[in-house]
Structures are given as structure tokens and as C-alpha cells.
Design a protein around this motif. Structure first.
Motif, mmCIF file in Angstrom:
data_model
loop_
_atom_site.group_PDB
_atom_site.id
_atom_site.type_symbol
_atom_site.label_atom_id
_atom_site.label_comp_id
_atom_site.label_asym_id
_atom_site.label_seq_id
_atom_site.Cartn_x
_atom_site.Cartn_y
_atom_site.Cartn_z
ATOM 1 N N ASN A 98 1.847 25.312 36.056
ATOM 2 C CA ASN A 98 2.601 24.381 36.892
ATOM 3 C C ASN A 98 2.925 23.110 36.128
ATOM 4 O OD1 ASN A 98 2.782 25.891 39.178
ATOM 5 N ND2 ASN A 98 1.046 24.937 40.215
ATOM 6 N N LYS A 99 1.949 22.648 35.363
ATOM 7 C CA LYS A 99 2.165 21.417 34.611
ATOM 8 C C LYS A 99 3.301 21.606 33.603
ATOM 9 C CE LYS A 99 -0.327 18.042 32.148
ATOM 10 N NZ LYS A 99 -1.375 17.889 31.136
ATOM 11 N N LEU A 100 3.253 22.720 32.901
ATOM 12 C CA LEU A 100 4.303 22.996 31.916
ATOM 13 C C LEU A 100 5.653 23.115 32.598
ATOM 14 C CD1 LEU A 100 2.619 25.598 29.563
ATOM 15 C CD2 LEU A 100 3.517 23.368 28.933
ATOM 16 N N TRP A 101 5.661 23.787 33.748
ATOM 17 C CA TRP A 101 6.914 24.010 34.451
ATOM 18 C C TRP A 101 7.504 22.687 34.935
ATOM 19 C CZ3 TRP A 101 8.582 23.745 39.678
ATOM 20 C CH2 TRP A 101 9.788 24.413 39.937
ATOM 21 N N GLU A 102 6.623 21.822 35.444
ATOM 22 C CA GLU A 102 7.101 20.521 35.902
ATOM 23 C C GLU A 102 7.654 19.703 34.737
ATOM 24 O OE1 GLU A 102 3.822 18.920 38.128
ATOM 25 O OE2 GLU A 102 4.156 20.524 39.604
ATOM 26 N N GLU A 103 6.964 19.815 33.610
ATOM 27 C CA GLU A 103 7.431 19.120 32.411
ATOM 28 C C GLU A 103 8.844 19.590 32.056
ATOM 29 O OE1 GLU A 103 5.682 18.680 27.941
ATOM 30 O OE2 GLU A 103 4.272 19.345 29.492
ATOM 31 N N GLU B 186 11.422 23.361 23.089
ATOM 32 C CA GLU B 186 10.023 23.364 22.639
ATOM 33 C C GLU B 186 9.102 23.870 23.762
ATOM 34 O OE1 GLU B 186 9.026 19.519 20.970
ATOM 35 O OE2 GLU B 186 6.987 19.768 21.743
ATOM 36 N N VAL B 187 9.372 23.415 25.011
ATOM 37 C CA VAL B 187 8.462 23.734 26.118
ATOM 38 C C VAL B 187 8.688 25.160 26.633
ATOM 39 C CG1 VAL B 187 7.779 23.118 28.457
ATOM 40 C CG2 VAL B 187 8.212 21.319 26.784
ATOM 41 N N THR B 188 9.958 25.630 26.620
ATOM 42 C CA THR B 188 10.260 26.927 27.219
ATOM 43 C C THR B 188 9.366 28.067 26.706
ATOM 44 O OG1 THR B 188 12.509 26.155 27.544
ATOM 45 C CG2 THR B 188 12.134 28.509 27.817
ATOM 46 N N PRO B 189 9.248 28.270 25.383
ATOM 47 C CA PRO B 189 8.369 29.377 24.944
ATOM 48 C C PRO B 189 6.916 29.171 25.328
ATOM 49 C CG PRO B 189 9.088 28.034 23.075
ATOM 50 C CD PRO B 189 9.876 27.576 24.252
ATOM 51 N N LEU C 209 5.875 27.721 28.010
ATOM 52 C CA LEU C 209 5.786 28.093 29.417
ATOM 53 C C LEU C 209 5.741 29.613 29.559
ATOM 54 C CD1 LEU C 209 5.943 27.329 32.460
ATOM 55 C CD2 LEU C 209 8.414 27.539 32.258
ATOM 56 N N GLU C 210 6.620 30.276 28.764
ATOM 57 C CA GLU C 210 6.658 31.740 28.902
ATOM 58 C C GLU C 210 5.347 32.376 28.522
ATOM 59 O OE1 GLU C 210 10.183 32.889 26.763
ATOM 60 O OE2 GLU C 210 11.444 32.048 28.362
ATOM 61 N N SER C 211 4.727 31.893 27.468
ATOM 62 C CA SER C 211 3.458 32.518 27.061
ATOM 63 C C SER C 211 2.357 32.156 28.058
ATOM 64 C CB SER C 211 3.096 32.109 25.630
ATOM 65 O OG SER C 211 2.331 30.936 25.648
ATOM 66 N N GLU C 212 2.434 30.935 28.580
ATOM 67 C CA GLU C 212 1.430 30.552 29.575
ATOM 68 C C GLU C 212 1.599 31.372 30.850
ATOM 69 O OE1 GLU C 212 -1.184 28.643 29.264
ATOM 70 O OE2 GLU C 212 -1.735 28.976 31.372
ATOM 71 N N GLN C 213 2.847 31.676 31.219
ATOM 72 C CA GLN C 213 3.088 32.518 32.395
ATOM 73 C C GLN C 213 2.391 33.864 32.235
ATOM 74 O OE1 GLN C 213 7.369 32.449 32.519
ATOM 75 N NE2 GLN C 213 7.395 31.050 34.282
ATOM 76 N N PRO D 18 7.683 29.381 41.824
ATOM 77 C CA PRO D 18 8.757 29.148 40.846
ATOM 78 C C PRO D 18 8.232 29.022 39.422
ATOM 79 C CG PRO D 18 8.658 27.383 42.517
ATOM 80 C CD PRO D 18 7.736 28.450 42.949
ATOM 81 N N SER D 19 7.067 28.431 39.260
ATOM 82 C CA SER D 19 6.573 28.236 37.895
ATOM 83 C C SER D 19 6.222 29.566 37.230
ATOM 84 C CB SER D 19 5.345 27.326 37.901
ATOM 85 O OG SER D 19 4.293 27.933 38.590
ATOM 86 N N LEU D 20 6.085 30.626 38.031
ATOM 87 C CA LEU D 20 5.750 31.929 37.449
ATOM 88 C C LEU D 20 6.952 32.863 37.415
ATOM 89 C CD1 LEU D 20 2.254 32.798 38.905
ATOM 90 C CD2 LEU D 20 2.847 32.304 36.549
ATOM 91 N N SER D 21 8.014 32.502 38.143
ATOM 92 C CA SER D 21 9.152 33.411 38.160
ATOM 93 C C SER D 21 10.098 33.027 37.049
ATOM 94 C CB SER D 21 9.849 33.350 39.524
ATOM 95 O OG SER D 21 10.856 32.374 39.510
ATOM 96 N N SER D 22 10.510 33.988 36.327
ATOM 97 C CA SER D 22 11.383 33.722 35.183
ATOM 98 C C SER D 22 12.226 34.950 34.979
ATOM 99 C CB SER D 22 10.528 33.439 33.945
ATOM 100 O OG SER D 22 11.276 33.727 32.785
ATOM 101 N N ASP D 23 13.479 34.730 34.603
ATOM 102 C CA ASP D 23 14.350 35.889 34.393
ATOM 103 C C ASP D 23 13.857 36.724 33.230
ATOM 104 O OD1 ASP D 23 15.781 34.694 36.354
ATOM 105 O OD2 ASP D 23 17.092 33.610 34.943
ATOM 106 N N LYS D 24 13.212 36.048 32.295
ATOM 107 C CA LYS D 24 12.831 36.766 31.072
ATOM 108 C C LYS D 24 11.609 37.649 31.270
ATOM 109 C CE LYS D 24 14.870 33.734 27.704
ATOM 110 N NZ LYS D 24 14.534 32.647 26.783
ATOM 111 N N ILE D 25 10.796 37.309 32.286
ATOM 112 C CA ILE D 25 9.591 38.112 32.487
ATOM 113 C C ILE D 25 9.951 39.378 33.233
ATOM 114 C CG2 ILE D 25 7.365 38.208 33.652
ATOM 115 C CD1 ILE D 25 6.882 35.439 32.925
#
Lengths: 723, 723
Positions: free
Chosen positions: B233-238, B293-296, B298-302, B697-704
Motif C-alpha cells: 500500500n505504501k509503495l502504491w500510494e507513493e 523507479e517505483v513501478t517495478p 511495486l510489481e515485485s512487492e505485489q 487497488p494496490s494489488l490489482s495490476s494489468d501486468k499481474i
């Protein structure tokens, strides 16, 4: 009470016990008595004398009882009986573990104190050896009281520990029972009450079926409307009565052929009042006539009942256990007082007449009965206090001086002194259970087992509040009534003095209960005599003989409150007069042993509730513990021990313990957990059979075709739905 | 309080109200303000000025509010808001029906009595006209008191009747909502907590899936494990923050192109503390960099969260509403503290962080918070009593003599006298709701709406106990403290004298609340000013502007306890000083009208609980009625009316009424009735969509891809299972 009368009481009790034991050893060996001593085994089709009994060793039953497992009890007498043994062994465990610490520690602490002069006791005021071993012998404010305080905590912790273990164990037993692969009809049904009025243009059956089919399109099997069977039951009983009498007349006739003239003497009877007056007729012909007369009446009434006398209650059957268990727990109607559901009681437990009582009427009845019981408890307290105060010999002599010459004869005096108060109590207590049972039934409870539990709970409060508190407080206050009038502030002091003195009374009470009570239980003298009398003078047919020896139920519903009285007494005195503990141990040890024998060989359970009694037992043991803690709190206060507030955490702890237990375990005893209900069955359930097992005998008839049931019993929804 | 200061207070309040109304009429006509006065309609995509507003008739809104139906409110603001209007109109009905009888009957009865000299009032002791109209004017033991006794019963019966009707109506509303043919995700899901530790050789997902598949082989769809989302969530908010800032920077750049040089001025910012210090960078480049920088990360944290951070809670989805409703009510595990189920809150109501709290910890937290709140209520009572006693001018002058010269200026004196005590109260009350909300949240409740209800309940007790009882008892006692010290037995007499006097205080309090409170509510001056300031100085992008005018919720959770204070005050004084009833009627009439306008045009509900607030409202109105009956009981006692025990049946009747209502209606507000849940849907539910609506939302991603969710989210059990 003097020490000698205490010993006399114990001695007499023990003697009676020995006699009863010898009687049992002798009588149970006779083959003609095996229906009295082994009826459970006979009804199960087992060899009654299997095992040790064959060797004629009179103590073989002890070995058999000791070596039997819980599983043996379950298969012989069911889960409810097994749970009753969990209760017995839990209490036994509490007393043994308490005694192991309390006896070696507290007795020396009490006995070596210098001793205080105790206020006049109910006997001559001689200070007996027994009283020296009690907390009454410890001086006020003495630092020795610390030992007693710690002992109070020890007993509490032992109780928590064993109760927790027991609750867990019983919960497991219940789960085992409910997940059993056997098909049990009640696990496939729910009971629906408070069905709203039938809508225009529908029958009651259509209403119920469409309602449940809509909610459970896949698992609904069929419904059975509850009918008002009053008339049909009466006719059916009449018919059964004639059939029995016919069988009896035929048996008499056959016997007369064998013993008297070869053509026999046809039995006759009078048809007037009680068969004493009126015309004399040939019994066989008369009863045959009557049967032919009643049978068509019954048949037409059966049809009528099914069609016209439907009540607003129904049994609904599901094709799986999970569906039924889940349906029984879910809210069905928007208004909670409509379509109320519960899980169906076993067929043999159903109280059909209570099913028509409406939702709010049930609530009102419940509260009215609570109030009635509460008033009864309160207003019986007064006579009990008088009885216990009056029936000491001292008082008898004082208030009924004409008894003096008789009472002063030494032998009579000792025996009377030993038994009078206890007998008065025991007789009084025997009158109560029936009343409480009918009161509980009037609450509108639909199941027999539930009524028994409700009555048992009321009985517990009755016994504990009246007997224990009544005798303790009443006896003490009464014997020192004049002192109080002089100085009301001395009440705590008087109680402090009175409590240990009452201990002796209760010890003899406990001893009487176990020696005489359990002696009678094991020897079964009374059922034996009744059976032999009946067989000799009344029974003519095989069925009648069988009825005469049918052993009945263990009746834990009335047994348990009696046991709880002992638990309460022993717990309350465990620290004040630890010498009571061994008596409690013997009571529950002997009880366990003797009832184990009875459960394995004698009693046949009347119904099965899968351990639903346990939460009641648990709660009441805890209540006894709290009464004990409160007593100790008061007693330490009376001893002017300034650290008495240290007992408050114990009381709070008990309340928290009770709360946690009921949160963690209780709901599973009310509702069936789905993870338990979803276990596989050993076979695909025969739903037709499940359904038929709920048809009352008065309505089931070979001649009535299934389509005639249609009005009250719905059709199979889909023939293949129960796979 | 003098009569003149009473009139001043009323007059001032009314003046403020008129000014605010005029402001509203003027401001709401301006097109630029329509986002403030019609945000609900704008968000729904409707024409804001539809209907009367177009005609510029400043009172058109009144007609619109009056003619709107309950269905209009439901479609504009949801069921919870409609239920709040049921509350308003029920209370209005109670007051109107009471007033119609009480005013014409009691006022003459009181006014024509000869009058008793009342103990010193908080003002100069002049006996005003208002006080003459109250029960205080009736002599002790007078037979005129019979009229007041009957009036007490009339108010009670009116309340029972309207409350019963309202409960039935709201129950129907809830049923309508729950049987709606719309697919609502939360009706297909249950929330499972306290899942036991994962067994050896299984994943958490397998454990949950196999458990529910076994119990619900046909209706189980899929499960979603709850994960600890703190880091993700923190990463997503960032990331979202950077995206917003980028959009803002781009908007600024675009604007500068238009207004300044054609090539524009690229915005810059400093990267140090709060953007005030550090290196100056090009904003658009900088934020783009940051996003990359943050997007990847976030993806790995997801992925990590889904795989490693699973908690012992899950959402379980079923393919039918009945299955979910039934599952949410059934006991699943043998031990009640394992696999606990409740119906799933809406996604927007989920309080994810509370889901990891264990069963018994929730219980402990609940009790601890009850104790904390109870202590707060008790210990705030003392300052409140002091405030209300101090803030009368009399006392200010007495204890703070340096204020005397200011306070003695006539104009200031009158205003101060009118508002000082009320203002002190209102400010104090405004500080509380936040605290109570966080306390309720800390109980471990999983749903926002439930927390609001819990906080609202606490707030009610707080307000009623402290304000009402504190002011009445405290004010009376304080002002006559010396008399009591002289003669403690006179307390009842003092209360009897003090109650009617306080009526004037409460009348001005009620008037202030409705004139100023509702005037501010309708005119929305404060949101309007804030919005215009924000739009001018802060908002750069469309999204920011939209955020600035978002109207928020009706917040009935805090509104309701305030209303209940008025209900309690008006009910309690309805018989003592019936003149208060019209003020109550205006409060709730005006409230209904103005909030109707706001509900239709302004507020947007934050969540929907389908009327679950109603049982709380019902219970609290009943509690107010009982407080009123108790007050009357005490007051009649103080008037030495010997028939005062005739009021006891009213109190008992209230308790029985409450019991019957909660028995009949309550459970449907906790559990969904199956007959309601089994209604047909308008379409076959798209289970995939239902399931996806619960993904944070912080866990939903088109890429996942879906298979990466597998660790936490179980696979579709059978693709055809939801037909």
C-alpha cells in the motif's frame, strides 16, 4: 453433633452397604434374576453372563467396570451416559487433586493451633476431635490463614484445569457422534414452527413445500406437516389396549388348557366400571369384536387427521446432513417469529403437543415459569431452614417435650441423632423432580431431552440454594437465634462459628448418600422385588413380562443435581474442614464404579442428545466453585483476615473462565458445526426410510397408501435428488 | 434566565437563520456554485438545475423536498439515508401527536393553578411567564397532577405505536434492498477469520479451498486470502502521489504555454524536505523518473505480498446469494474460535487491518474499550457540570469578578447570557466523535459501517448522560450547593424546583441548534468558501478540482446522537414544560426539510448498510423514553404525588416493548433471511467480476496475470458452477 453419633452414623451406613453388597453378589448369580441385573445386555442380544460373572466371583463386576473403556459405555448406553461419566471422573479428579495437597498441609496446620472456644454447637457443646481438624480451630487473624488462602486458590486452579480438559474431551465426543457414518434420521431433518397462515388458494402442504423448494432447490427432500393427533392417539391407544387384552386372554386360555381341563376355560370379564360390575362376557370374543369395531374408526380418523388437523409446524427433510445442519441455524423469514427453525429432535424425543405453541407464547411461558420456580425456591427456603433446625434432637426435645421419654433411650437417641435431619432432607428432595419436569415441559420446549435438561437446571438451583445455604445459614441462625436478637452485629461471628460445626452434619449426609444410595442402586432390591411380584401375579404374556423388567433410563437429569449438591458441599467445606474431601472422593469413586456397572449391564438410554447436557454440567460445577469462593471470602472475613481481598481475583477468574469456555465451546453444543456434518456417510441414505421414521405409530398403517398422506406429507421432490 | 434574554436568544438565532437562507437563495443560483449545491446530481450525471431551481424561485427547493418520495431518496442517497429520514419523521410524528394533546390540555391546567414560589432560579429569581406554563407551577399533591400522569402515558403510547410502525417499515425497506435483482458483490461473499494454522504439506490457499469445497461442493466458487498489504500500500500510494504530481506539473506546463511564452516554462521543484530545500529539478522529468523507479518495485512487492504475506483471514465467494447468506450464519468449526464467519462487508467498507485480530483478542479489546468509554463518560460528567454551572453570568460575575465591568454592559450581557452556556456545550461536543470512532475501530470490527454504528452508540450515551443529566442535575445542584450543605434531605425538593427552570435553558439550546445549525447546513457557506479558496490557489488539474468539491457523506453516525439529545430533552420536558414541544417539532420538521434537500442534491453516501442503523435508532429512542419515564417518576415523587407508583407499569411496558421488538425484528438486521436472499436475480451473476471487485487497488495490476494470484486467490472451482 457428638463424635460418637457421627461414628454410629458412619458405621450403620457402612453396615447397610455391606449387607446390600452381599445381597447383590448372591442375587445377581441366580439365573432367574439376570433380567434384572443384565437387562441392557439381554436387550442387545448379548450373553448376560459373559466375562467374569461366569466364574461366580462376586467381585468380578468391579474388575469389569474398571477395565471398561469409554467406547464400551458409548456402545452400551450411548453418548449421554459417557458424558455423565466424564462429569463423575472430572469431579473425582478435582477432589483427589485437591485432597492430595489439602489434607497433608491443612490438617496439621489446623490441629496444631492452640484452638479457640467455638460458640455453642448444635450438640452438647463438647468440642470433638473432628472439629479440631477444621479451620474453626485456627485463631482469628492468625498468619496460619495464609495456608488456607493458598489452598482456596489450589482448588480453584485444579477445577479450571480439569473442567477445560473435560469440555474439550466432551466436545470431541460430540463431534465423533455427529460425524458418525451411520445414517441418523434426525440429522436430515429440521423442525419448522410458527408457519404463517396459509395464503388463499394454497394448501398448507403446498405452502411449506414451495417455500423450502425455493430456498433449497437441490437439497430439499420432502416435508411432513405436524397434525393434532389427540383423537387419533386416543383411538389408537384404545385399539392397542384391546389387542393387549386379547393377547392376555388368549395366553390365559392356553395356560388353562395345559394346567386344567384339556378343553380349557375360556376367560371372561365384566364390561362395566373397572371390570368389576356389568355383564359377564367371553373375553376373547369381546376383545375381537371391539378390535373390529375400533379399527375402521381409527382408519377414518387417521385420514381425517392428515387432511383436516394440520398445525402450523412441520418437519422438513433434506437430502444431506450439511444442508439440514445449515438450514437449522439460518434465519429463514424476515420476521423472526415466523418460520422459526431448529434442528429436529430424535423421533423418540418429540413432544408433539408442544409444537403448536406460538413463538411469543413460548417466550411468555418461559418467563412465567422462571418466576414461578424462583418464587418456589425462595419460599421453600423457609420451611427447609425450620426443618433443619427443628430436627436436631436438642430442638425436638425442646419444642416437642412429649417425645422426651422416647428420645432419651440411648440406642434410639443415637440413631435418631444420626439420621433424623438427613432423612427429612432426602424425603423432601424426592418429591420435587416431577414438578420441575412438568413446569419445564409447559415452557413449550419441543424435545424431551431439552425438557430434562431444563428441569435439571431448575432442580440444581433448588437443591443448592435451599439445602446447602438453607441448612448452613438456617441451622446456624436458628440455633443461636437468641444471641442474635441480643446483638445483631454478631451475625458474622456466629456464621464463622457455625460453618465448621455444620461440616459434621454434611459429612454424615454424604456418607448416607453413598453407602445407602449406591448400595440400593447396585443391588436393585426394589426393582427385583417389584419384578418378581409382577411376574407372579400380573404378567400373563411374554410382552408383559418384558415390560415388567425393562430397566429404564439412567435418569441423569435427576441424578446430576443430587451429585451437584455433594460437589457444592464438599467444595465449600474442602478448605474449612478438609476431612470432608475423602468422603467426597468415596462418593464419586463408588458412584463411578457402581454406575459403570449399571451403565454397562442394566440401564437402557431412552434418547440420545449427543452430550448436550455437558454445558449445563460445566456451568453448574463452575457455579459451585463460585459459591465456594464466596463462602471462603465470607469466612475469611469472619476470621478477620485482612488479606481476604486477595480472594477477589479468584472469583473474577472464575467468571472469566466461564465466559471463555462458553465462547469457545458452547455454540457447538447448540448448533451442529458444518465441518462435522459434512463427513461422508457409509451409505447413500435411504430418504424414504428417514422420512417414515418420523411417522407417529397412531398414524402409520399398512392400509393407508402413500397418496393418502399427500395432504400432510409432501411428495418426493425428485426421485434422484439424494445422491 | 430572564424572559427578555430568552426572547433575545430566539430572535438572534432567527435572524442568523434568515440571513443564511437569503445567502443560500442567492448563492445557489450562481452557476459556478452548482458543484457545491448539486454535487450529488452532477456525480450521477444529471442536470443540476432540473426542476424548480431553473425558475430562480428561491423557495423551489422546499417544494422539491416536500414532494420527493422515499424512493427518490433511496435512488439519490441509498437506503441508509432513507432510514435516517424514517427516524426523523418518526420522532416528528411522536412530537406532533404528543403536542396535539399535551399543549391544549396541560398548559391551561398548569397556568390556572395558583402557583408556588419556586426556589431561586439561575437568573435573578424573577418568575417569568414561561415558568408559569410548566408543571412547576402546579402545587404539590394537587389533583391536577393526574392530567400530567395521563399525559405521560399518552406520550408513551404514541411512541410505542410509531416505533412499531417504523420498525416494520424499515424491515421492509431492508428486505427490498436485499432481494433486489441487482448483483451486489457483497451478497455473494462471506468473511472468514481465525483460520487455524496451515497443516503440514498444504498451502493456506489449499487449506481454505479444500475446507469450503468439502462443505459446499456445489455452491463454493473461489476464495481470496487476505494479505498484509502495509508495504505494498505504501509503495502504491507513493506511485499514485508521483502520478498526481506529474499530472499537475504537466497541467502547469500546458497553462504556461497558453498564458506566457509559447514554448512555455517547464515547472521545477526541489527534492529536499517538503520541496523547500535541495537540488532544483525539472518536475516532469523527475516524476517520470520516479514513476519508472517505483513501478517495478511495486510489481515485485505485489507478487511478494500475494505469496508470503497471507493472513489467517479470507473472503469466500459463493455462486448464489442463498448459499452465502446461509454460510454466513452457520457454525463451521467445532471450536467457535476457529473459522469464524460473518457476511462480507462491502469492499468500500472493509477495514483490512482489523482482519488479522484474533477471536479472543477481539473480545478483550471490546471489553477494554467499553470500560474506557464508561470511565470517560463518568469522569467527563464532572467538568460538564462545572461548565454549565460556571457559565451562567451570575456565576461568572461571582467567581471571576474582573469580568464584571464588561459583563454588565447591557447588550453584551444579554447576548452572553443567551449563548454562553450553549456555546460551551456545543464546542465541547464537537471534539468527541473522532475519539469515539478510533476507539470503536480498535475493537477489531471488520467493517466501516459497523464502526460508525458502534461509535454512534457510544456518542449517544456520552451526550445523553453528560449533557442532559449533567446539566440538569449539575446545574441545579451547583446553584443551590449551599442550601444542600445545610439540609441534605432537601435534594428532591431542589430537583423538583430545578427541573422546570432548566427547561428554558434547553429551549434556547434547541432553538440555537435548529436555526444556526440547519441554516449553516443548507447554505453550505463553509464548504463553499473552502472550495473557492482551493480552486483559486491550489487546484491545477481537473481531478484536483473534483476532489475539492466532493460533498462527502451525510454522516448520520454523528448527526444521530445530536438529534437523540434533542429527542431526550424534548421528551423529558414534554410533560413538565409542554411549551418545549413546538421547538422540538420545528427542529425535526426543519431538519427533515433541509436534510431532504441535502440528501437529494448534495451528499453522496460513502457506503451502504441496508438500514442496519435502525435497530440502534430504535433502541435509543426507547432509551430516551425510559429516561423520560424515570424522570417523570422522580418528578412526581418530588411533587409528593401519592399515585406515582402508577408510572411503574409504563416503565415495565417500555422494557417489554423493547424486548418484543428486538425478538421479532432484530435478527433480520444482523443476518440475511433466506426467503429474502432466494429471490431471482435479473441476470446470471458474473462471478469473475464479483470476485475482482474485492481486489485492493494496490494489488490489482494489468501486468499481474491471474496465475500469479494463485497463491492467495484460489482458482475457479468449476467454470459452470454458477448457473
Amino acid at each position: 453433633m457428638e463424635f460418637s453419633s457421627f461414628l454410629t452414623s458412619l458405621g450403620t451406613s457402612f453396615l447397610i452397604f455391606i449387607v446390600l453388597m452381599l445381597l447383590f453378589a448372591w442375587l445377581s448369580g441366580k439365573p432367574g434374576n439376570s433380567v434384572i441385573y443384565y437387562p441392557n445386555r439381554i436387550l442387545k442380544g448379548l450373553d448376560p453372563k459373559e466375562g467374569g460373572s461366569r466364574t461366580r466371583n462376586p467381585f468380578a463386576w468391579i474388575h469389569e467396570a474398571m477395565s471398561s473403556t469409554e467406547q464400551d459405555v458409548i456402545s452400551a448406553s450411548g453418548y449421554d451416559t459417557a458424558v455423565y461419566f466424564v462429569f463423575l471422573s472430572t469431579v473425582l479428579g478435582i477432589l483427589v487433586l485437591s485432597g492430595l495437597v489439602l489434607l497433608p498441609v491443612l490438617l496439621p496446620v489446623a490441629a496444631t493451633d492452640v484452638g479457640v472456644k467455638i460458640a455453642k454447637t448444635t450438640s452438647n457443646g463438647t468440642f470433638s476431635n473432628l472439629d479440631k481438624l477444621s479451620m474453626g480451630n485456627v485463631k482469628e487473624k492468625s498468619s496460619r490463614l495464609w495456608a488456607f488462602l493458598l489452598a482456596t486458590y489450589w482448588v480453584s486452579f485444579v477445577t479450571y484445569f480439569l473442567l477445560w480438559k473435560a469440555y474439550k474431551h466432551v466436545s470431541g465426543l460430540r463431534a465423533d457422534a455427529l460425524m458418525s457414518p451411520e445414517v441418523r434420521a434426525e440429522q436430515f431433518a429440521i423442525l419448522v414452527r410458527d408457519i404463517p397462515p396459509v395464503p388463499e388458494g394454497q394448501t398448507r402442504k403446498e405452502q411449506v413445500d414451495s417455500y423450502f423448494k425455493r430456498i433449497y432447490p437441490e437439497s430439499f427432500y420432502r416435508s411432513m406437516l405436524v397434525t393434532n393427533n389427540k383423537v387419533v392417539n386416543k383411538l389408537w391407544e384404545e385399539l392397542e389396549g384391546y389387542k393387549k387384552k386379547l393377547a392376555r386372554a388368549e395366553a390365559v386360555y392356553a395356560l388353562s388348557k395345559k394346567t386344567g381341563k384339556p378343553e380349557g376355560a375360556r376367560p371372561t370379564n365384566r364390561i362395566g366400571f373397572l371390570g368389576l360390575i356389568g355383564k359377564k362376557v367371553d373375553s376373547i370374543e369381546y376383545y375381537n369384536e371391539k378390535i373390529n369395531e375400533v379399527t375402521p374408526k381409527l382408519e377414518s380418523e387417521q385420514k381425517d387427521t392428515l387432511r383436516e388437523k394440520q398445525l402450523d409446524a412441520a418437519l422438513v427433510f433434506f437430502s444431506s446432513r450439511v444442508a439440514a445442519a445449515s438450514a437449522a441455524q439460518s434465519l429463514h423469514a424476515q420476521m423472526v417469529d415466523k418460520w422459526t427453525v431448529t434442528d429436529a429432535p430424535e423421533f423418540r424425543q418429540m413432544i408433539w403437543t408442544n409444537l403448536k405453541i406460538k413463538f411469543f407464547q413460548r417466550q411468555v411461558r418461559q418467563y412465567v415459569i422462571y418466576i414461578v420456580v424462583a418464587l418456589t425456591i425462595v419460599f421453600f427456603m423457609i420451611p427447609i431452614a425450620f426443618i433443619s433446625a427443628f430436627t436436631t434432637l436438642e430442638n425436638l426435645k425442646k419444642y416437642l417435650p412429649f417425645l422426651k421419654p422416647i428420645v432419651d433411650i440411648d440406642a434410639i437417641k443415637t440413631v435418631l441423632e444420626a439420621y433424623l435431619p438427613q432423612l427429612a432432607l432426602i424425603i423432601f428432595l424426592a418429591l420435587l423432580p416431577k414438578l420441575l419436569y412438568s413446569l419445564s415441559k409447559a415452557e413449550g420446549i419441543p424435545s424431551e431431552g431439552h425438557v430434562v435438561r431444563a428441569a435439571s437446571g431448575k432442580y440444581f438451583y433448588f437443591i443448592v440454594l435451599n439445602v446447602f445455604i438453607g441448612v448452613t445459614v438456617g441451622g446456624t441462625l436458628f440455633s443461636t437465634f437468641k444471641d442474635i436478637k441480643k446483638d445483631p452485629d454478631s451475625i458474622p461471628d456466629l456464621l464463622a462459628a457455625g460453618l465448621p460445626v455444620n461440616a459434621t452434619f454434611f459429612i454424615t449426609f454424604v456418607a448416607l448418600r453413598f453407602f445407602v444410595g449406591y448400595g440400593l442402586e447396585l443391588s436393585r432390591i426394589i426393582p427385583l422385588i417389584i419384578f418378581h411380584l409382577k411376574r407372579k401375579y400380573l404378567c400373563k404374556t411374554e410382552a408383559e413380562v418384558k415390560e415388567a423388567w425393562h430397566p429404564g433410563d439412567l435418569r441423569y437429569g435427576t441424578r446430576f443435581p443430587g451429585d451437584m449438591l455433594i460437589v457444592t458441599i464438599v467444595l465449600c467445606y474442602s478448605v474449612i474442614a478438609p476431612i470432608i474431601i475423602p468422603f467426597g472422593v468415596v462418593y464419586f469413586g463408588l458412584g463411578w464404579l457402581i454406575l459403570r456397572n449399571q451403565a454397562l449391564k442394566v440401564y437402557v438410554p431412552a434418547y440420545e442428545s449427543y452430550g448436550r447436557m455437558w454445558p449445563h454440567m460445566h456451568k453448574r460445577i463452575l457455579a459451585a466453585l463460585i459459591i465456594y469462593q464466596l463462602t471462603m471470602f465470607g469466612y475469611f472475613g469472619a476470621k478477620q483476615f485482612i488479606y481476604v481481598p486477595l480472594l477477589l481475583p479468584a472469583i473474577i477468574l472464575s467468571l472469566i473462565f466461564g465466559y471463555v469456555c462458553s465462547k469457545k465451546f458452547y455454540r457447538f453444543f447448540r448448533d451442529t458445526a458444518l465441518e462435522v456434518a459434512c463427513r461422508d456417510l457409509k451409505e447413500i441414505p435411504n430418504m424414504e426410510q428417514v422420512f417414515r421414521s418420523y411417522i407417529t405409530p397412531s398414524l402409520s398403517s399398512d392400509k393407508i397408501e402413500d397418496d393418502q398422506f399427500e395432504d400432510a406429507l409432501s411428495q418426493v421432490s425428485r426421485s434422484t435428488s439424494f445422491v
